[in-house]
Design a protein around this motif. Structure first.
Motif, short mmCIF file in Angstrom:
data_model
loop_
_atom_site.label_atom_id
_atom_site.label_comp_id
_atom_site.label_asym_id
_atom_site.label_seq_id
_atom_site.Cartn_x
_atom_site.Cartn_y
_atom_site.Cartn_z
N GLU A 65 -53.33 56.63 17.58
CA GLU A 65 -51.89 56.65 17.84
C GLU A 65 -51.57 57.43 19.12
O GLU A 65 -50.86 56.94 19.99
CB GLU A 65 -51.13 57.24 16.65
CG GLU A 65 -51.03 56.30 15.48
CD GLU A 65 -50.38 56.94 14.26
OE1 GLU A 65 -50.29 58.19 14.20
OE2 GLU A 65 -49.97 56.19 13.37
N TYR A 66 -52.11 58.64 19.24
CA TYR A 66 -51.74 59.42 20.42
C TYR A 66 -52.51 59.00 21.66
O TYR A 66 -51.99 59.08 22.78
CB TYR A 66 -51.83 60.92 20.15
CG TYR A 66 -53.18 61.58 20.28
CD1 TYR A 66 -53.67 61.97 21.52
CD2 TYR A 66 -53.96 61.85 19.16
CE1 TYR A 66 -54.90 62.60 21.65
CE2 TYR A 66 -55.18 62.48 19.27
CZ TYR A 66 -55.65 62.85 20.52
OH TYR A 66 -56.86 63.47 20.64
N LYS A 67 -53.73 58.51 21.52
CA LYS A 67 -54.49 58.09 22.70
C LYS A 67 -53.99 56.77 23.26
O LYS A 67 -54.02 56.56 24.48
CB LYS A 67 -55.98 58.03 22.39
CG LYS A 67 -56.58 59.42 22.23
CD LYS A 67 -58.06 59.38 21.98
CE LYS A 67 -58.59 60.78 21.79
NZ LYS A 67 -60.03 60.82 21.60
N CYS A 68 -53.55 55.87 22.40
CA CYS A 68 -52.98 54.61 22.91
C CYS A 68 -51.70 54.90 23.68
O CYS A 68 -51.43 54.29 24.71
CB CYS A 68 -52.71 53.64 21.75
SG CYS A 68 -54.19 52.83 21.14
N GLN A 69 -50.92 55.84 23.18
CA GLN A 69 -49.70 56.22 23.90
C GLN A 69 -50.06 56.90 25.23
O GLN A 69 -49.42 56.66 26.25
CB GLN A 69 -48.88 57.16 23.03
CG GLN A 69 -47.51 57.44 23.55
CD GLN A 69 -46.72 58.30 22.58
OE1 GLN A 69 -47.28 59.03 21.76
NE2 GLN A 69 -45.41 58.21 22.67
N LEU A 70 -51.09 57.71 25.23
CA LEU A 70 -51.51 58.43 26.42
C LEU A 70 -52.04 57.49 27.50
O LEU A 70 -51.72 57.64 28.68
CB LEU A 70 -52.59 59.46 26.05
CG LEU A 70 -53.17 60.32 27.16
CD1 LEU A 70 -52.11 61.31 27.65
CD2 LEU A 70 -54.38 61.06 26.64
N TYR A 71 -52.84 56.50 27.12
CA TYR A 71 -53.48 55.60 28.08
C TYR A 71 -52.71 54.30 28.30
O TYR A 71 -53.16 53.44 29.05
CB TYR A 71 -54.92 55.29 27.65
CG TYR A 71 -55.81 56.49 27.67
CD1 TYR A 71 -56.08 57.15 28.87
CD2 TYR A 71 -56.38 56.98 26.51
CE1 TYR A 71 -56.90 58.27 28.90
CE2 TYR A 71 -57.20 58.10 26.53
CZ TYR A 71 -57.45 58.74 27.73
OH TYR A 71 -58.26 59.85 27.75
N GLY A 72 -51.58 54.12 27.65
CA GLY A 72 -50.72 52.97 27.92
C GLY A 72 -51.10 51.70 27.19
O GLY A 72 -50.63 50.62 27.55
N SER A 73 -51.92 51.76 26.18
CA SER A 73 -52.22 50.56 25.40
C SER A 73 -51.33 50.54 24.16
O SER A 73 -50.68 51.53 23.84
CB SER A 73 -53.70 50.53 25.01
OG SER A 73 -54.06 51.69 24.33
#
Length: 92
Positions: A65-73
């Motif tokens: 959840e937080y990494k997809c938001q961070l990397y734009g996916s």
């Protein structure tokens, strides 16, 4: 002390693997789809309970959840009742 050190080492290996996997998925894929599962229901199966509880499904979802938001996916969470196994057969 040796057993405690070994348990700590295994926990660190699992944490490292989860971080590397979620980072790879979030960086290299525009869409990531996961399915919402009934983990507590799956834990009632005594043959699979240990393997399922070692999987760390919640931590995988939280990191995605937080990494997809961070990397734009985009993270898509499929509903528990969505017929995903039936859909695959239609796509073939």
């Amino acid at each position: 002390m040796k057993i405690a050190r070994l348990h700590n080492q295994i926990a660190n290996i699992r944490t490292d693997y989860l971080h590397k996997l979620t980072t790879y998925l979030a960086k290299n894929h525009g869409f990531v789809v996961i399915e919402d599962l009934n983990v507590s229901g799956m834990l009632s199966n005594q043959k699979l309970a240990k393997a399922i509880s070692d999987g760390g499904f919640y931590e995988l979802k939280r990191q995605l959840e937080y990494k997809c938001q961070l990397y734009g996916s985009k993270l898509i969470i499929a509903d528990r009742w969505f017929p995903s196994s039936k859909t695959r057969q239609l796509l073939r």
